[in-house]
Motif scaffolding. Structure first.
Motif, PDB file in Angstrom:
ATOM      1  N   ALA A   1       0.840  -1.208   0.000  1.00 24.97           N
ATOM      2  CA  ALA A   1       0.000   0.000   0.000  1.00 24.97           C
ATOM      3  C   ALA A   1       0.870   1.251   0.000  1.00 24.97           C
ATOM      4  CB  ALA A   1      -0.924  -0.005   1.217  1.00 24.97           C
ATOM      5  N   ALA A   2       1.909   1.271   0.822  1.00 26.12           N
ATOM      6  CA  ALA A   2       2.782   2.444   0.912  1.00 26.12           C
ATOM      7  C   ALA A   2       3.483   2.718  -0.410  1.00 26.12           C
ATOM      8  CB  ALA A   2       3.806   2.244   2.024  1.00 26.12           C
ATOM      9  N   ARG A   3       3.892   1.655  -1.103  1.00 27.95           N
ATOM     10  CA  ARG A   3       4.618   1.828  -2.358  1.00 27.95           C
ATOM     11  C   ARG A   3       3.725   2.363  -3.474  1.00 27.95           C
ATOM     12  NH1 ARG A   3       7.460  -3.867  -1.158  1.00 27.95           N
ATOM     13  NH2 ARG A   3       9.386  -3.101  -0.213  1.00 27.95           N
ATOM     14  N   THR A   4       2.418   2.218  -3.283  1.00 25.54           N
ATOM     15  CA  THR A   4       1.483   2.720  -4.283  1.00 25.54           C
ATOM     16  C   THR A   4       1.348   4.240  -4.214  1.00 25.54           C
ATOM     17  OG1 THR A   4       0.219   0.658  -4.137  1.00 25.54           O
ATOM     18  CG2 THR A   4      -0.916   2.534  -5.104  1.00 25.54           C
ATOM     19  N   LEU A   5       1.662   4.804  -3.058  1.00 23.13           N
ATOM     20  CA  LEU A   5       1.456   6.237  -2.819  1.00 23.13           C
ATOM     21  C   LEU A   5       2.769   6.999  -2.986  1.00 23.13           C
ATOM     22  CD1 LEU A   5      -0.729   5.684   0.349  1.00 23.13           C
ATOM     23  CD2 LEU A   5      -1.565   6.344  -1.915  1.00 23.13           C
ATOM     24  N   PRO A   6       2.755   8.100  -3.717  1.00 19.80           N
ATOM     25  CA  PRO A   6       3.991   8.844  -4.000  1.00 19.80           C
ATOM     26  C   PRO A   6       4.621   9.452  -2.753  1.00 19.80           C
ATOM     27  CG  PRO A   6       2.058  10.105  -4.698  1.00 19.80           C
ATOM     28  CD  PRO A   6       1.563   8.743  -4.327  1.00 19.80           C
TER      29      PRO A   6
ATOM     30  N   VAL B   1     -11.242   4.300   1.572  1.00 22.75           N
ATOM     31  CA  VAL B   1     -10.481   5.329   0.864  1.00 22.75           C
ATOM     32  C   VAL B   1     -10.537   6.644   1.637  1.00 22.75           C
ATOM     33  CG1 VAL B   1     -10.388   6.743  -1.219  1.00 22.75           C
ATOM     34  CG2 VAL B   1     -10.744   4.283  -1.408  1.00 22.75           C
ATOM     35  N   ALA B   2     -11.725   6.961   2.170  1.00 22.35           N
ATOM     36  CA  ALA B   2     -11.876   8.202   2.943  1.00 22.35           C
ATOM     37  C   ALA B   2     -11.002   8.174   4.186  1.00 22.35           C
ATOM     38  CB  ALA B   2     -13.340   8.397   3.328  1.00 22.35           C
ATOM     39  N   ASP B   3     -10.942   7.009   4.871  1.00 20.04           N
ATOM     40  CA  ASP B   3     -10.105   6.872   6.060  1.00 20.04           C
ATOM     41  C   ASP B   3      -8.633   7.107   5.708  1.00 20.04           C
ATOM     42  OD1 ASP B   3     -12.259   6.220   7.684  1.00 20.04           O
ATOM     43  OD2 ASP B   3     -12.026   4.060   7.359  1.00 20.04           O
TER      44      ASP B   3
ATOM     45  N   ALA C   1      -4.666   5.878  -7.000  1.00 16.67           N
ATOM     46  CA  ALA C   1      -3.593   5.371  -6.136  1.00 16.67           C
ATOM     47  C   ALA C   1      -4.134   5.044  -4.749  1.00 16.67           C
ATOM     48  CB  ALA C   1      -2.472   6.400  -6.044  1.00 16.67           C
ATOM     49  N   LEU C   2      -5.034   5.902  -4.236  1.00 18.14           N
ATOM     50  CA  LEU C   2      -5.649   5.638  -2.930  1.00 18.14           C
ATOM     51  C   LEU C   2      -6.476   4.365  -2.959  1.00 18.14           C
ATOM     52  CD1 LEU C   2      -6.814   9.244  -1.949  1.00 18.14           C
ATOM     53  CD2 LEU C   2      -5.027   7.904  -0.818  1.00 18.14           C
ATOM     54  N   LYS C   3      -7.228   4.156  -4.031  1.00 18.75           N
ATOM     55  CA  LYS C   3      -8.058   2.953  -4.149  1.00 18.75           C
ATOM     56  C   LYS C   3      -7.190   1.697  -4.196  1.00 18.75           C
ATOM     57  CE  LYS C   3     -11.792   5.325  -6.632  1.00 18.75           C
ATOM     58  NZ  LYS C   3     -12.490   5.467  -7.942  1.00 18.75           N
ATOM     59  N   THR C   4      -6.109   1.783  -4.959  1.00 18.08           N
ATOM     60  CA  THR C   4      -5.203   0.633  -5.047  1.00 18.08           C
ATOM     61  C   THR C   4      -4.573   0.338  -3.693  1.00 18.08           C
ATOM     62  OG1 THR C   4      -4.716   1.123  -7.359  1.00 18.08           O
ATOM     63  CG2 THR C   4      -3.147  -0.281  -6.189  1.00 18.08           C
ATOM     64  N   ALA C   5      -4.169   1.407  -2.987  1.00 19.81           N
ATOM     65  CA  ALA C   5      -3.557   1.230  -1.671  1.00 19.81           C
ATOM     66  C   ALA C   5      -4.527   0.572  -0.701  1.00 19.81           C
ATOM     67  CB  ALA C   5      -3.090   2.577  -1.126  1.00 19.81           C
TER      68      ALA C   5
ATOM     69  N   LEU D   1      -4.323  -2.944   1.405  1.00 19.86           N
ATOM     70  CA  LEU D   1      -4.531  -3.055   2.850  1.00 19.86           C
ATOM     71  C   LEU D   1      -5.563  -4.138   3.160  1.00 19.86           C
ATOM     72  CD1 LEU D   1      -4.552   0.687   3.994  1.00 19.86           C
ATOM     73  CD2 LEU D   1      -2.703  -0.980   4.258  1.00 19.86           C
ATOM     74  N   TRP D   2      -6.548  -4.286   2.294  1.00 19.35           N
ATOM     75  CA  TRP D   2      -7.556  -5.341   2.476  1.00 19.35           C
ATOM     76  C   TRP D   2      -7.008  -6.736   2.183  1.00 19.35           C
ATOM     77  CZ3 TRP D   2     -11.991  -2.661  -0.770  1.00 19.35           C
ATOM     78  CH2 TRP D   2     -12.486  -1.562  -0.042  1.00 19.35           C
ATOM     79  N   GLY D   3      -5.874  -6.765   1.516  1.00 17.71           N
ATOM     80  CA  GLY D   3      -5.304  -8.068   1.175  1.00 17.71           C
ATOM     81  C   GLY D   3      -5.582  -8.500  -0.240  1.00 17.71           C
ATOM     82  N   GLU D   4      -6.229  -7.641  -1.026  1.00 12.60           N
ATOM     83  CA  GLU D   4      -6.531  -7.994  -2.414  1.00 12.60           C
ATOM     84  C   GLU D   4      -5.283  -7.821  -3.275  1.00 12.60           C
ATOM     85  OE1 GLU D   4      -9.839  -5.799  -3.900  1.00 12.60           O
ATOM     86  OE2 GLU D   4     -11.197  -6.449  -2.318  1.00 12.60           O
TER      87      GLU D   4
END
Length: 240
Positions: free
Chosen positions: A22-27, A56-58, A77-81, A85-88
């Protein structure tokens, strides 16, 4: 952003992988700082169950509140992250090293930045692992897999990642920044950009084809004279 990861809160390997992906997805997000922010928001210990409740809002509120990312961070990017986090989309598909790897001179040890299987699809600073190959004229063998998760918690993550390349002469990457490349070179490894990506063995097959007559830079790495220049060398006993 150099906040330390919360102490006294070990997480499972699966949970750590979710957070790292998740962290790597976010710049611009440092994994250690991201873990710290999650711990403060969700409470310790951070578990898969808690991550599964993130929205995503959280995530957006957490990141903006902690000034970890720019408020205008890309929504995709937020949606992917959040999905990570959900494990998908998380799967430990690390390949198994080959058996019966031969030994001998004239071979290169090459690292490949990878995120999936045996794909050359990783940026130096964000790939999940380095695949280690032995490349010789008679074949290509996968000899090891070196995860990068622990390196991402280091104060200087690029230097820590460069240390993971110990014993390699080359590292193939999808891309690499200038400062990171300088640290790789200082570690005695030659970075090779391969923007097209693709199967790691296909990229290394191209390298294998030139081992018999390497260009000068590769000849120096191999420690032998470039076949390209050999024809210009003086011939012993040749006629004047």
């Amino acid at each position: 952003m150099n906040a330390p990861a919360p102490s006294g809160s070990p997480v499972s390997r699966e949970t750590a992988l979710r957070i790292a992906m998740a962290a790597r997805t976010l710049p611009g997000v440092n994994v250690a700082a991201f873990v710290h922010a999650l711990g403060e928001r969700l409470g310790l210990p951070v578990t898969d169950e808690k991550l599964a409740r993130m929205t995503v809002a959280d995530l957006k509120a957490m990141l903006q509140g902690d000034e970890i990312v720019d408020p205008g961070v890309d929504g995709d990017a937020l949606k992917t992250a959040v999905r990570y986090l959900w494990g998908e989309g998380i799967a430990d598909d690390a390949p198994v090293p080959d058996s019966g790897v031969p030994e001998g001179p004239g071979a290169l040890t090459v690292a490949v930045a990878s995120n999936r299987g045996e794909q050359l699809d990783g940026h130096f600073g964000s790939c999940t692992r380095f695949l280690i190959y032995r490349v010789a004229e008679d074949g290509i063998w996968l000899t090891g897999v070196r995860p990068t998760l622990e390196a991402d918690g280091a104060e200087d993550r690029n230097a820590a990642r460069a240390e993971l390349l110990a014993g390699c002469q080359l590292v193939y990457v999808h891309s690499i920044g200038g400062p990171a490349a300088a640290k790789v070179v200082r570690a005695g490894v030659h970075p090779v950009k391969f923007p097209a990506g693709g199967a790691a063995r296909d990229a290394l097959a191209q390298l294998r084809q030139v081992l018999n007559s390497p260009p000068p830079w590769l000849a120096r790495t191999l420690g032998k004279e470039a076949g390209l220049l050999a024809r210009f060398a003086p011939q012993t006993g040749a006629e004047a």
